[in-house]
Design a protein around this motif. Structure first.
Motif, short mmCIF file in Angstrom:
data_model
loop_
_atom_site.label_atom_id
_atom_site.label_comp_id
_atom_site.label_asym_id
_atom_site.label_seq_id
_atom_site.Cartn_x
_atom_site.Cartn_y
_atom_site.Cartn_z
N ASP A 111 0.82 -1.21 0.00
CA ASP A 111 0.00 0.00 0.00
C ASP A 111 0.85 1.26 0.00
N SER A 112 2.14 1.10 -0.30
CA SER A 112 3.03 2.26 -0.36
C SER A 112 2.81 3.00 -1.67
N LEU A 113 2.71 4.35 -1.56
CA LEU A 113 2.54 5.17 -2.76
C LEU A 113 3.91 5.54 -3.31
N ILE A 114 4.72 6.03 -2.40
CA ILE A 114 6.06 6.45 -2.81
C ILE A 114 7.04 5.90 -1.79
N ALA A 115 8.15 5.38 -2.30
CA ALA A 115 9.14 4.81 -1.40
C ALA A 115 10.52 5.26 -1.81
N ALA A 116 11.22 5.90 -0.86
CA ALA A 116 12.60 6.27 -1.12
C ALA A 116 13.48 5.18 -0.55
N ASP A 151 15.81 5.97 3.82
CA ASP A 151 14.62 5.23 3.37
C ASP A 151 13.40 5.95 3.92
N LEU A 152 12.38 6.10 3.10
CA LEU A 152 11.13 6.71 3.60
C LEU A 152 9.98 6.24 2.74
N ASP A 153 8.91 5.78 3.39
CA ASP A 153 7.72 5.34 2.67
C ASP A 153 6.55 6.23 3.02
N VAL A 154 5.74 6.52 2.02
CA VAL A 154 4.47 7.20 2.31
C VAL A 154 3.39 6.33 1.68
N LYS A 155 2.39 5.96 2.50
CA LYS A 155 1.31 5.11 1.99
C LYS A 155 0.23 5.98 1.37
N ARG A 156 -0.65 5.30 0.62
CA ARG A 156 -1.77 6.02 0.01
C ARG A 156 -2.63 6.66 1.08
N ASP A 206 15.06 16.98 -7.83
CA ASP A 206 16.52 16.94 -7.76
C ASP A 206 16.96 15.48 -7.77
N ARG A 207 17.87 15.18 -8.65
CA ARG A 207 18.31 13.80 -8.83
C ARG A 207 19.22 13.38 -7.66
N PRO A 208 18.95 12.21 -7.07
CA PRO A 208 19.82 11.75 -5.98
C PRO A 208 21.17 11.29 -6.53
N THR A 209 22.20 11.37 -5.66
CA THR A 209 23.50 10.87 -6.08
C THR A 209 23.43 9.36 -6.26
N SER A 210 22.72 8.69 -5.33
CA SER A 210 22.38 7.28 -5.54
C SER A 210 21.12 6.98 -4.77
N GLY A 211 20.52 5.84 -5.03
CA GLY A 211 19.26 5.49 -4.40
C GLY A 211 18.12 5.57 -5.39
N LYS A 212 16.95 5.07 -4.92
CA LYS A 212 15.81 5.00 -5.82
C LYS A 212 14.60 5.70 -5.22
N VAL A 213 13.78 6.23 -6.08
CA VAL A 213 12.47 6.71 -5.65
C VAL A 213 11.44 5.90 -6.42
N LEU A 214 10.75 5.02 -5.67
CA LEU A 214 9.80 4.13 -6.33
C LEU A 214 8.41 4.74 -6.26
N LEU A 215 7.85 4.99 -7.42
CA LEU A 215 6.52 5.57 -7.46
C LEU A 215 5.67 4.62 -8.27
N ASP A 216 4.63 4.09 -7.67
CA ASP A 216 3.82 3.08 -8.34
C ASP A 216 4.69 1.92 -8.82
N GLY A 221 -8.40 12.20 0.43
CA GLY A 221 -7.67 10.97 0.65
C GLY A 221 -6.33 10.95 -0.06
N VAL A 222 -5.74 12.13 -0.19
CA VAL A 222 -4.45 12.24 -0.86
C VAL A 222 -3.35 12.10 0.19
N SER A 223 -2.21 11.54 -0.21
CA SER A 223 -1.08 11.45 0.72
C SER A 223 -0.49 12.83 0.91
N LEU A 224 -0.01 13.09 2.12
CA LEU A 224 0.60 14.40 2.39
C LEU A 224 1.89 14.20 3.14
N LEU A 225 2.97 14.67 2.53
CA LEU A 225 4.27 14.66 3.20
C LEU A 225 4.55 16.10 3.59
N LEU A 226 4.50 16.33 4.93
CA LEU A 226 4.50 17.70 5.43
C LEU A 226 5.75 17.96 6.25
N VAL A 227 6.56 18.88 5.80
CA VAL A 227 7.74 19.28 6.58
C VAL A 227 7.29 20.38 7.52
#
Ligand SMILES: Nc1ncnc2c1ncn2[C@@H]1O[C@H](COP(=O)(O)OP(=O)(O)O)[C@@H](O)[C@H]1O
Ligand SMILES: [Mg+2]
Lengths: 237, 454
Positions: free
Chosen positions: A10-15, A36-41, A66-76, A209-215
């Protein structure tokens, strides 16, 4: 080789393993050390941490700015940073909505036009023309709902900070993205105004019902969130 | 779609764009206007180069045919053959020979003395033209040259329909002299007026013995003409053809036949080619190369005129380049000024190429407005230059364009739609090339660098 944490269904976006370093003169400064960071739907995640901890850098990587030096951003499920430029731009356009601390509205456009901007960017001339009326009605409707009925034709310079941020929120939500990324959206507002803007943002998040990543720095606010992620010196703690 | 919307909005919101629009407009407008007026002047000059000639010139020089035959003594057969062609509007026979204008009252002995010492001056080499007035009127510009307002004095003929009529008030002492028409510059140099008597000396070479026989005769000036072409106005004297033939006494009645066509642009080369074969076959013209168009005659001068126009166009094109450079400067400024906007647009999903397109479009609007406005103003300026100049001269009290100096009483301008198109298109290509550089830079801006710009 560190073990890669599995991505929940159920993860929407996963770093995963995000490393970001900046080259300053001949020095390399590593700001994120494998995050690593996951945000669910539909999840509301507060990202907290001292200034300079790397929060903005992280969400910019996750927001495909901004492109990471390494690592992945998984979206869908797919690695967004491996996609062709145009597809990544389309994801920024439709899947993600940004709210910045400094509003970032276009000064030459009025409130309605600023809200319409994502639709203008995401559509061809003819595609936009066909739905122009629908788009305009929707933009006006949102602004009216956000209490800006008297401000539809105003330019950003004619609006207060709180009003500008409402316009920015309407813009971020306009194409019904799956996720909103907000970087200290009240950082530039007085506390009373900030509170009302946040209330608006949270209400919309809940309704849609939108995901919100809030700093945010606000512990009280963070307490309302489903999950609090804290960062320190480029690491999630 | 945001590209069109935003580029247009930026166009309108940013006053600096006006500079680019005006710059391109002035460049394009000036280029069109000046080129049109230049073309007008050059065409008028071309016309004056053609003035004394006609469309096609048939030379029937004394030189023999290759097989020893000669052309007929009378021009009648050749004129008849030429006029039979339906494409011909008129033809005339001319007899031309060289001569010297020696001071009034002198004799050939005096001329010989003058020749012996060139330092003494007062001798003009002239071209004598024997003509048939009515035929000439139908074929060349002589009538216009006689009617044209002179620059120097006014000694025009009394009756255009009979220019060789004795000048009014002319009282001959003895046998009446035959009349002649003198180019106005020659007349002015010699202070000749209507009724002045001149001596013309010439020389003929005996074909058999090779001896030179000078002969001279007095004529009375019936009037002057102004063709506008220096060479003609300074050297040419017209006489009745029979009169010149009699003066020369060789039995030659003509040396060339001039032909005016109904449509030279269309038929010129065809008629030339046809005449080259038929007239030589009929024994009326000695050789094909004696059938020439007026452009063959004036080739070097016409070439110079064309060169001048091309040079002019090249120099003026630089104006457009300068204007395009303002577009470059304005767009570069705008890209810097709009860094934050560029970042916002990328965050909202615009791509680098999209942003490049946005700025190219701004350059496009600049050019579109500038080039269109400039083209309209340039064409209007060219078409209405004459009343405009008159108004301006009147207002400031200084005559800008001295109509007397030229052959035409208005400022000529020829607007060539093809050139207008080429100029507008050229302005587009140049301006868009210049716009491409800052636009490409804008598209390569990193969205975050742009956003951090606070
Ligand atoms: N473009 C950059 N170049 C160099 N250093 C940067 C850049 N962006 C951020 N940093 C550095 O990275 C660290 C984290 O910054 P940031 O992510 O903005 O922190 P936060 O948002 O948590 O306050 C800071 O020390 C900052 O100076
Ligand atoms: Mg920050």
């Amino acid at each position: 080789m560190p073990k890669v944490r599995p991505v929940a269904t159920d993860s929407l976006i996963a770093a995963r393993g995000i490393v970001k370093s900046f080259q300053i003169a001949d020095r390399t400064l590593e700001v994120l050390h494998g995050v690593d960071l996951d945000v669910k739907r539909g999840e509301l995640v507060a990202l907290m941490g001292a200034s300079g901890a790397g929060k903005s850098t992280l969400i910019q990587v996750m927001g495909l700015l901004d492109r990471p030096t390494s690592g992945k951003v998984l979206l869908d499920g797919s690695d967004a940073w491996e996609l062709p430029l145009a597809e990544r731009a389309a994801l920024r356009n439709r899947a993600i909505g940004f709210v910045f601390q400094f509003y970032h509205l276009l000064p030459e456009l009025n409130a309605v036009e600023n809200v319409l901007l994502p639709a203008m960017i995401g559509n061809s001339w003819s595609g936009y023309k066909q739905r122009a009326k629908e788009f305009k009605d929707r933009a006006r409707g949102m602004l009216v709902k956000f209490g800006l009925e008297q401000r539809l034709d105003h330019r950003p310079a004619q609006l207060s900070g709180g009003e500008r941020q409402r316009v920015a929120i309407a813009r971020a939500l306009f194409l019904d993205p799956k996720m909103i990324i907000a970087d200290e959206p009240t950082g530039n507002l007085d506390s009373a105004t900030g509170e009302r803007v946040l209330e608006l943002l949270l209400t919309e998040q809940h309704e849609r019902g939108v995901s919100l990543l809030l700093v945010t720095h606000d512990e009280r606010l963070a307490a309302h969130c489903q999950r609090i992620v804290r960062m320190e010196d480029g690491r999630v703690v | 779609m945001y590209k069109y919307f935003l580029s247009w909005r930026y166009m309108r919101a940013r006053r600096t764009n006006l500079i680019g629009v005006v710059g391109i407009g002035v460049g394009v407008g000036a280029l069109i206007m000046i080129l049109s007026i230049m073309t007008g002047f050059l065409e008028e000059t071309k016309k004056s180069l053609r003035g004394g000639l006609s469309d096609i010139i048939l030379e029937t020089d004394q030189r023999m045919f290759r097989d020893g035959r000669r052309v007929p003594h009378s021009p009648a057969p050749l004129l008849e053959a030429v006029r039979a062609d339906p494409r011909v509007a008129g033809a005339c026979a001319q007899l031309s020979w060289f001569g010297m204008l020696t001071q009034g009252g002198s004799r050939s002995a005096y001329a010989t003395e003058q020749l012996a010492d060139p330092q003494k001056g007062n001798l003009s080499g002239v071209r004598l033209f024997g003509i048939d007035v009515q035929d000439e009127y139908q074929t060349t510009e002589l009538r216009a040259a006689l009617a044209r307002t002179p620059l120097l004095g006014d000694e025009r003929v009394a009756d255009l329909d009979d220019p060789f009529a004795p000048p009014e008030g002319y009282v001959p002492d003895g046998r009446p002299l035959a009349s002649c028409l003198v180019g106005e510059q020659l007349a002015s140099e010699w202070r000749l007026r209507r009724g002045s008597e001149i001596w013309i000396t010439t020389a003929l070479i005996d074909a058999k013995s090779g001896e030179v026989h000078p002969s001279d005769r007095r004529f009375v000036v019936a009037g002057t003409f102004r063709s506008g072409e220096n060479e003609m106005d300074l050297q040419r004297i017209y006489l009745a053809r029979a009169e010149l033939s009699d003066f020369l006494g060789t039995g030659r009645e003509y040396s060339q036949v001039l032909v005016r066509l109904k449509d030279y642009e269309r038929d010129g080369t065809d008629v030339q080619l046809d005449f080259q074969s038929t007239l030589t076959q009929q024994g009326l013209v000695p050789r094909p190369e004696f059938v020439r168009t007026w452009e063959d005659y004036r080739r070097p001068l016409l070439g110079a005129i064309e060169n001048e126009r091309v040079l002019m166009a090249i120099m003026l094109s630089l104006v457009v380049v300068v204007a395009a450079f303002t577009v470059f400067a304005i767009l570069s400024m705008m890209v810097t000024e709009k860094r934050r906007d560029i970042g916002i647009l990328s965050a909202l999903g615009a791509t680098g190429p999209g942003i490049t397109g946005l700025f190219v479009l701004i350059g496009f609007w600049d050019t579109l407005l500038g080039a269109t406005g400039g083209a309209i103003l340039g064409v209007l300026g060219a078409v209405y230059i004459d009343p405009f100049e008159r108004g301006l001269s009147h207002t400031i009290g200084v005559e800008i364009f001295n109509r007397k100096v030229y052959l035409f009483d208005h400022i000529p301008a020829i607007v060539n739609p093809v050139w207008v198109g080429v100029i507008v298109l050229g302005a587009f290509v140049i301006a868009l090339l210049f716009a491409l550089v800052p636009a490409w830079k804008a598209g390569r801006l990193h969205p975050l660098d742009a956003l951090r710009y606070e």
